[in-house]
Design an enzyme around this catalytic site. Structure first.
Site, mmCIF file in Angstrom:
data_model
loop_
_atom_site.group_PDB
_atom_site.id
_atom_site.type_symbol
_atom_site.label_atom_id
_atom_site.label_comp_id
_atom_site.label_asym_id
_atom_site.label_seq_id
_atom_site.Cartn_x
_atom_site.Cartn_y
_atom_site.Cartn_z
ATOM 1 N N THR A 100 1.038 -6.762 14.959
ATOM 2 C CA THR A 100 1.606 -6.056 13.806
ATOM 3 C C THR A 100 0.943 -6.475 12.493
ATOM 4 O OG1 THR A 100 3.367 -7.711 13.593
ATOM 5 C CG2 THR A 100 3.856 -5.726 14.879
ATOM 6 N N MET A 116 0.815 -1.211 0.000
ATOM 7 C CA MET A 116 0.000 0.000 0.000
ATOM 8 C C MET A 116 0.852 1.266 0.000
ATOM 9 S SD MET A 116 -3.267 -0.703 2.480
ATOM 10 C CE MET A 116 -2.687 -1.861 3.687
ATOM 11 N N LYS A 136 16.549 -5.751 4.165
ATOM 12 C CA LYS A 136 16.742 -4.784 5.246
ATOM 13 C C LYS A 136 18.133 -4.840 5.880
ATOM 14 C CE LYS A 136 11.986 -3.971 6.772
ATOM 15 N NZ LYS A 136 11.082 -3.933 7.930
ATOM 16 N N GLN A 190 4.998 4.553 10.241
ATOM 17 C CA GLN A 190 6.366 4.341 9.769
ATOM 18 C C GLN A 190 6.537 4.981 8.400
ATOM 19 O OE1 GLN A 190 7.622 2.371 7.078
ATOM 20 N NE2 GLN A 190 5.569 1.753 6.416
ATOM 21 N N GLY A 244 -1.863 -3.804 12.898
ATOM 22 C CA GLY A 244 -0.677 -3.065 12.492
ATOM 23 C C GLY A 244 -0.903 -1.918 11.528
#
Length: 293
Positions: free
Chosen positions: A234, A23, A73, A265, A258
């Site tokens: 989450t 999204m 990450k 974020q 979440g």
């Protein structure tokens, strides 16, 4: 959208695999349009193998930056020039900012977690948290909570590939913050129940509750919870998770998925790139409507 794009438009990316479900492009592009900012946000399916070339492209194309998600990450860290101090502790990056060819890595997941609680008028500073998980979401949640003033964190994890990371998280929190962190084995259900009962907030940052585990939850007994606790999952797809159902059956007043964390974020990353505040309420309505919890 087309009225905004011209020869001066700056590109921001999202590099992960898989990522077509995200999204984030809808979130950021609508926020850019609302504020009249000349940026465009696109998702790119980037594996570990493609990552070095993709990071080079940020510099080559003079992109403003990129979000980074799994499985990149941690792999992205040696490809960057600098890390923000909290991100160095966390050991994972989800946002890259390009300042004239200098790439700095940040992690906004933990910020999003804490801000989503603050949005609900909840303050967990000085309180105890029990956290399940030690992966990509759990690590920044734990470390940011400790940095922000949570008094005690009990981290539970199975003896799997993330158990060593759980040990690392506990050591870093104890060495570099004023928070007391302890590591617990998720297989010990009596200990799990006891720690949850003594906590102000229980947060599940595992994939349990998400497809294909949407019918599962680590806590199945409503009596483990009390009304005045916070229960935070989450997972946001499905919107109403199995854990949330158990907590609601227990009469818990503050039960969240979440969605708020995901939005906040993103808002934190948005500010790093644009120096502007994301119109969060506007974006929340576009993304979630009446479904946000």
């Amino acid at each position: 959208m087309t009225e905004r794009l011209d020869g001066h438009t700056l590109l921001i990316g999202l590099m992960a695999y898989p990522i077509r479900h995200s999204m984030s492009p809808t979130m950021h592009n609508n926020a850019f349009a609302k504020l009249g900012l000349n940026f465009a946000y696109l998702a790119f399916e980037i594996t570990n193998e493609k990552l070095p070339g993709a990071i080079d492209a940020i510099r080559t194309l003079d992109m403003r930056g990129s979000n980074i998600s799994m499985p990149n990450k941690q792999k992205v860290i040696p490809l960057l020039d600098k890390l923000d101090p909290a991100t160095e502790m966390i050991g994972a990056v989800n946002t890259v900012v390009n300042d004239n060819g200098v790439l700095t890595g940040y992690t906004t997941d933990g910020i999003g977690f804490m801000k989503s609680l603050a949005d609900e008028g909840l303050d967990i500073r000085g309180k105890k948290m029990t956290l399940a998980g030690a992966g990509g979401a759990a690590t920044p949640m734990a470390i940011q909570a400790a940095l922000d003033g949570v008094k005690e964190i009990s981290i539970f994890n199975r003896h799997d590939e993330f158990f060593d990371n759980a040990k690392r998280n506990v050591d870093i929190i104890n060495e570099k913050t004023d928070c007391k962190a302890t590591l617990h084995e998720l297989e010990d259900q009596d200990d799990f129940k006891k720690e949850i009962a003594s906590s102000y907030i229980y947060a599940d940052a595992t994939s349990v509750g998400m497809n294909p585990l949407q019918d599962q939850t680590l806590v199945t007994d409503p009596t483990w919870f009390s009304e005045d606790q916070i229960v935070f999952d989450t997972v946001y797809a499905p919107r109403d998770t199995k854990l949330m159902a158990v907590a609601e059956k227990a009469g818990v007043k503050h039960v969240f998925n979440g969605l708020g964390m995901m939005l906040e974020q993103g808002a934190a990353a948005f500010k790093l790139w644009t120096k502007k505040d994301m119109p969060v309420d506007y974006i929340r309505e576009i993304l979630f409507g009446d479904d946000a919890k």
